[in-house]
Design a protein around this motif. Structure first.
Motif, mmCIF file in Angstrom:
data_model
loop_
_atom_site.group_PDB
_atom_site.id
_atom_site.type_symbol
_atom_site.label_atom_id
_atom_site.label_comp_id
_atom_site.label_asym_id
_atom_site.label_seq_id
_atom_site.Cartn_x
_atom_site.Cartn_y
_atom_site.Cartn_z
ATOM 1 N N LEU A 57 0.753 -1.239 -0.043
ATOM 2 C CA LEU A 57 0.028 0.054 0.070
ATOM 3 C C LEU A 57 0.780 1.131 0.037
ATOM 4 C CD1 LEU A 57 -2.857 -1.024 2.438
ATOM 5 C CD2 LEU A 57 -3.028 -0.935 0.053
ATOM 6 N N LEU A 58 1.865 1.288 0.829
ATOM 7 C CA LEU A 58 2.784 2.411 0.875
ATOM 8 C C LEU A 58 3.536 2.571 -0.570
ATOM 9 C CD1 LEU A 58 4.506 2.005 4.507
ATOM 10 C CD2 LEU A 58 2.683 3.826 3.819
ATOM 11 N N VAL A 59 3.914 1.469 -1.123
ATOM 12 C CA VAL A 59 4.498 1.739 -2.381
ATOM 13 C C VAL A 59 3.745 2.120 -3.531
ATOM 14 C CG1 VAL A 59 5.540 0.284 -4.070
ATOM 15 C CG2 VAL A 59 6.467 -0.232 -2.033
ATOM 16 N N GLY A 60 2.408 1.748 -3.261
ATOM 17 C CA GLY A 60 1.436 2.156 -4.357
ATOM 18 C C GLY A 60 1.079 3.645 -4.200
ATOM 19 N N ALA A 61 1.060 4.216 -2.792
ATOM 20 C CA ALA A 61 0.795 5.578 -2.505
ATOM 21 C C ALA A 61 1.867 6.285 -2.977
ATOM 22 C CB ALA A 61 0.615 5.677 -1.093
ATOM 23 N N MET A 62 3.226 6.143 -2.878
ATOM 24 C CA MET A 62 4.181 6.900 -3.202
ATOM 25 C C MET A 62 4.165 6.831 -4.711
ATOM 26 S SD MET A 62 7.097 5.570 -0.378
ATOM 27 C CE MET A 62 8.436 6.809 -0.897
ATOM 28 N N ALA A 63 4.298 5.830 -5.440
ATOM 29 C CA ALA A 63 4.021 5.966 -7.048
ATOM 30 C C ALA A 63 2.862 6.774 -7.344
ATOM 31 C CB ALA A 63 3.714 4.626 -7.371
ATOM 32 N N ALA A 64 1.910 6.881 -6.636
ATOM 33 C CA ALA A 64 0.880 8.087 -7.137
ATOM 34 C C ALA A 64 1.287 9.264 -6.963
ATOM 35 C CB ALA A 64 -0.708 7.568 -6.423
ATOM 36 N N LYS A 65 1.923 9.541 -5.733
ATOM 37 C CA LYS A 65 2.608 10.799 -5.530
ATOM 38 C C LYS A 65 3.698 11.189 -6.798
ATOM 39 C CE LYS A 65 1.656 10.936 -0.529
ATOM 40 N NZ LYS A 65 2.520 11.257 0.764
ATOM 41 N N VAL A 66 4.570 10.226 -6.840
ATOM 42 C CA VAL A 66 5.434 10.471 -7.725
ATOM 43 C C VAL A 66 5.022 10.682 -9.334
ATOM 44 C CG1 VAL A 66 7.199 9.511 -9.077
ATOM 45 C CG2 VAL A 66 7.419 8.909 -6.724
ATOM 46 N N GLU A 67 3.825 10.214 -9.457
ATOM 47 C CA GLU A 67 3.211 10.307 -10.837
ATOM 48 C C GLU A 67 2.556 11.632 -10.910
ATOM 49 O OE1 GLU A 67 0.239 7.072 -11.363
ATOM 50 O OE2 GLU A 67 2.094 5.580 -11.754
ATOM 51 N N ALA A 68 2.086 12.175 -9.596
ATOM 52 C CA ALA A 68 1.138 13.424 -9.653
ATOM 53 C C ALA A 68 2.206 14.429 -9.712
ATOM 54 C CB ALA A 68 0.502 13.686 -8.279
#
Length: 103
Positions: free
Chosen positions: A81-92
């Motif tokens: 979940l943390l990796v997914g959240a961090m990936a979403a932030k990087v994409e944003a």
């Protein structure tokens, strides 16, 4: 229906199986025979019924442990979940930069 001729503890059996599964059934029977030989040498002569019961329980225990190891732990789920959240932030952030924005 096909048949596989197998040998368990010196006895021969003819087992019905799906066509094309004869070799697989023979291979499984060889593994079972090896397991029974191993258990028998460890516990002595306890009779075929008890020997098969112990082998079945041991195999089911291994299957259960295998199934449980396939289930991600709570820590693994949190990490995912943390990796997914961090990936979403990087994409944003990348999208903002591509649109001329600042970080």
């Amino acid at each position: 229906m096909a048949k596989a001729d197998i040998h368990i503890r010196g006895r021969s059996y003819s087992i019905a199986c799906a066509p094309g599964q004869e070799v697989r059934v023979k291979r499984l029977a060889e593994q079972l025979d090896a397991r029974l030989t191993s258990i028998s040498s460890a516990v002595g002569d306890i009779g075929d019924d008890r020997l098969l019961l112990i082998a079945a329980l041991a195999l089911l225990d291994e299957l259960d442990a295998s199934r449980q190891s396939d289930v991600p732990s709570a820590a693994e789920r949190r990490a995912a979940l943390l990796v997914g959240a961090m990936a979403a932030k990087v994409e944003a952030l990348a999208a903002r930069l591509e649109n001329g924005g600042s970080v």
